[in-house]
Design a protein around this motif. Sequence first.
Motif, PDB file in Angstrom:
ATOM      1  N   TYR A 132     -21.246  10.489 -11.647  1.00  0.00           N
ATOM      2  CA  TYR A 132     -21.349  10.579 -10.192  1.00  0.00           C
ATOM      3  C   TYR A 132     -20.380  11.574  -9.552  1.00  0.00           C
ATOM      4  N   SER A 133     -19.567  12.258 -10.342  1.00  0.00           N
ATOM      5  CA  SER A 133     -18.636  13.242  -9.798  1.00  0.00           C
ATOM      6  C   SER A 133     -19.128  14.655 -10.089  1.00  0.00           C
ATOM      7  N   LYS A 134     -19.343  15.437  -9.042  1.00  0.00           N
ATOM      8  CA  LYS A 134     -19.796  16.822  -9.221  1.00  0.00           C
ATOM      9  C   LYS A 134     -18.707  17.683  -9.850  1.00  0.00           C
ATOM     10  N   ASP A 135     -17.449  17.262  -9.690  1.00  0.00           N
ATOM     11  CA  ASP A 135     -16.323  18.039 -10.213  1.00  0.00           C
ATOM     12  C   ASP A 135     -15.875  17.556 -11.588  1.00  0.00           C
ATOM     13  N   ARG A 155     -11.954 -14.260  -9.861  1.00  0.00           N
ATOM     14  CA  ARG A 155     -11.292 -13.252  -9.020  1.00  0.00           C
ATOM     15  C   ARG A 155     -11.185 -11.978  -9.833  1.00  0.00           C
ATOM     16  N   LYS A 156     -11.732 -10.884  -9.297  1.00  0.00           N
ATOM     17  CA  LYS A 156     -11.724  -9.606 -10.003  1.00  0.00           C
ATOM     18  C   LYS A 156     -11.104  -8.530  -9.120  1.00  0.00           C
ATOM     19  N   VAL A 157     -10.167  -7.794  -9.687  1.00  0.00           N
ATOM     20  CA  VAL A 157      -9.568  -6.666  -8.972  1.00  0.00           C
ATOM     21  C   VAL A 157      -9.604  -5.451  -9.898  1.00  0.00           C
ATOM     22  N   TYR A 158     -10.133  -4.354  -9.377  1.00  0.00           N
ATOM     23  CA  TYR A 158     -10.160  -3.090 -10.106  1.00  0.00           C
ATOM     24  C   TYR A 158      -9.206  -2.101  -9.439  1.00  0.00           C
ATOM     25  N   GLU A 159      -8.757  -1.130 -10.210  1.00  0.00           N
ATOM     26  CA  GLU A 159      -7.947  -0.044  -9.660  1.00  0.00           C
ATOM     27  C   GLU A 159      -8.595   1.272 -10.060  1.00  0.00           C
ATOM     28  N   SER A 160      -8.602   2.223  -9.120  1.00  0.00           N
ATOM     29  CA  SER A 160      -9.248   3.502  -9.392  1.00  0.00           C
ATOM     30  C   SER A 160      -8.502   4.629  -8.707  1.00  0.00           C
ATOM     31  N   LEU A 161      -8.656   5.813  -9.264  1.00  0.00           N
ATOM     32  CA  LEU A 161      -8.198   7.041  -8.635  1.00  0.00           C
ATOM     33  C   LEU A 161      -9.453   7.814  -8.259  1.00  0.00           C
ATOM     34  N   VAL A 162      -9.626   8.084  -6.964  1.00  0.00           N
ATOM     35  CA  VAL A 162     -10.848   8.740  -6.502  1.00  0.00           C
ATOM     36  C   VAL A 162     -10.536  10.119  -5.934  1.00  0.00           C
ATOM     37  N   ASN A 163     -11.519  10.975  -5.944  1.00  0.00           N
ATOM     38  CA  ASN A 163     -11.354  12.341  -5.460  1.00  0.00           C
ATOM     39  C   ASN A 163     -11.165  12.379  -3.948  1.00  0.00           C
ATOM     40  N   GLY A 164     -10.220  13.198  -3.513  1.00  0.00           N
ATOM     41  CA  GLY A 164     -10.018  13.400  -2.085  1.00  0.00           C
ATOM     42  C   GLY A 164      -9.143  12.333  -1.453  1.00  0.00           C
ATOM     43  N   VAL A 165      -8.858  12.528  -0.173  1.00  0.00           N
ATOM     44  CA  VAL A 165      -8.029  11.601   0.591  1.00  0.00           C
ATOM     45  C   VAL A 165      -8.937  10.691   1.417  1.00  0.00           C
ATOM     46  N   VAL A 166      -8.908   9.413   1.085  1.00  0.00           N
ATOM     47  CA  VAL A 166      -9.744   8.437   1.777  1.00  0.00           C
ATOM     48  C   VAL A 166      -9.141   8.132   3.150  1.00  0.00           C
ATOM     49  N   MET A 192     -18.254   4.269  -4.225  1.00  0.00           N
ATOM     50  CA  MET A 192     -17.215   5.230  -3.853  1.00  0.00           C
ATOM     51  C   MET A 192     -17.797   6.637  -3.718  1.00  0.00           C
ATOM     52  N   GLN A 193     -18.745   6.971  -4.572  1.00  0.00           N
ATOM     53  CA  GLN A 193     -19.391   8.288  -4.461  1.00  0.00           C
ATOM     54  C   GLN A 193     -20.159   8.402  -3.150  1.00  0.00           C
ATOM     55  N   GLN A 194     -20.751   7.312  -2.708  1.00  0.00           N
ATOM     56  CA  GLN A 194     -21.565   7.321  -1.499  1.00  0.00           C
ATOM     57  C   GLN A 194     -20.732   7.536  -0.235  1.00  0.00           C
ATOM     58  N   ILE A 195     -19.457   7.149  -0.280  1.00  0.00           N
ATOM     59  CA  ILE A 195     -18.604   7.398   0.893  1.00  0.00           C
ATOM     60  C   ILE A 195     -17.802   8.693   0.730  1.00  0.00           C
ATOM     61  N   GLY A 196     -18.214   9.508  -0.253  1.00  0.00           N
ATOM     62  CA  GLY A 196     -17.632  10.836  -0.408  1.00  0.00           C
ATOM     63  C   GLY A 196     -16.426  10.941  -1.300  1.00  0.00           C
ATOM     64  N   HIS A 197     -16.154   9.877  -2.091  1.00  0.00           N
ATOM     65  CA  HIS A 197     -14.964   9.874  -2.938  1.00  0.00           C
ATOM     66  C   HIS A 197     -15.283   9.356  -4.338  1.00  0.00           C
ATOM     67  N   PRO A 198     -16.011  10.170  -5.141  1.00  0.00           N
ATOM     68  CA  PRO A 198     -16.310   9.741  -6.506  1.00  0.00           C
ATOM     69  C   PRO A 198     -15.040   9.597  -7.333  1.00  0.00           C
ATOM     70  N   MET A 199     -15.127   8.796  -8.366  1.00  0.00           N
ATOM     71  CA  MET A 199     -13.955   8.530  -9.186  1.00  0.00           C
ATOM     72  C   MET A 199     -13.581   9.733 -10.045  1.00  0.00           C
ATOM     73  N   VAL A 200     -12.294   9.961 -10.159  1.00  0.00           N
ATOM     74  CA  VAL A 200     -11.796  11.036 -11.008  1.00  0.00           C
ATOM     75  C   VAL A 200     -12.242  10.765 -12.449  1.00  0.00           C
ATOM     76  N   GLY A 201     -12.874  11.761 -13.061  1.00  0.00           N
ATOM     77  CA  GLY A 201     -13.307  11.627 -14.448  1.00  0.00           C
ATOM     78  C   GLY A 201     -14.632  10.918 -14.639  1.00  0.00           C
ATOM     79  N   ASP A 202     -15.394  10.702 -13.559  1.00  0.00           N
ATOM     80  CA  ASP A 202     -16.691  10.030 -13.686  1.00  0.00           C
ATOM     81  C   ASP A 202     -17.746  11.040 -14.120  1.00  0.00           C
ATOM     82  N   PRO A 203     -18.286  10.900 -15.345  1.00  0.00           N
ATOM     83  CA  PRO A 203     -19.252  11.880 -15.836  1.00  0.00           C
ATOM     84  C   PRO A 203     -20.612  11.774 -15.167  1.00  0.00           C
TER      85      PRO A 203
END
Length: 206
Positions: free
Chosen positions: A168-171, A81-92, A155-166
Amino acid sequence: MILDHVLFLDDQIVVLNKPSGLLSVPGLHNKDSAFGRLSAELGELHIVHRLDRDTSGIIVYARNKAALTFIQQQFEKQTTRKVYESLVNGVVKGNLGCINMPIIVDWPNRPLQKISHTEGRYALTRWRKLGVENGNTRVELYPKTGRSHQLRLHMQQIGHPMVGDPFYSKDYDEQKTPIMCLHARELDFTHPTSGERLAFVCKPPF
């Protein structure tokens, strides 16, 4: 010191809270890794699974070949069983979702991955919204498969890349977000000799 990050240690396995920025295993051009540091302290060690360099959180290594086989089979049969937590750009939008997009390595741009519906390998990620923070969304991620960069790319493919992702995040801005906000928070599996079901939880650093 790497042993300060150990969550569990016995003669069969070692469970580590890997810091962001540290490779799980030695790379082609960078040999420094959690595996190398641990094996220097503990001796024989075997690679069960991997986390990306920029991903923090729970990873398990085996201390003998029998333990390696036993735990690897659990990953292959998806009984862990694997669970990850992330902060992604924008409001999902929405509270729950499922991303089913096949992944293949982007050969000209390695180590990046890309979506390919003709050549990609099956990849499935489920997600659940935890809350919105300063215009970003905190989510739980439940990967059914374990493709390289799967959670980051999905997450990038649905428009919400991860904060700090070198990758897949354009920002991406290293000064503003020095670590990528993806953390392997929970891992459950069966101990190779005791048969006990082990459950580890480690809060994210973001």
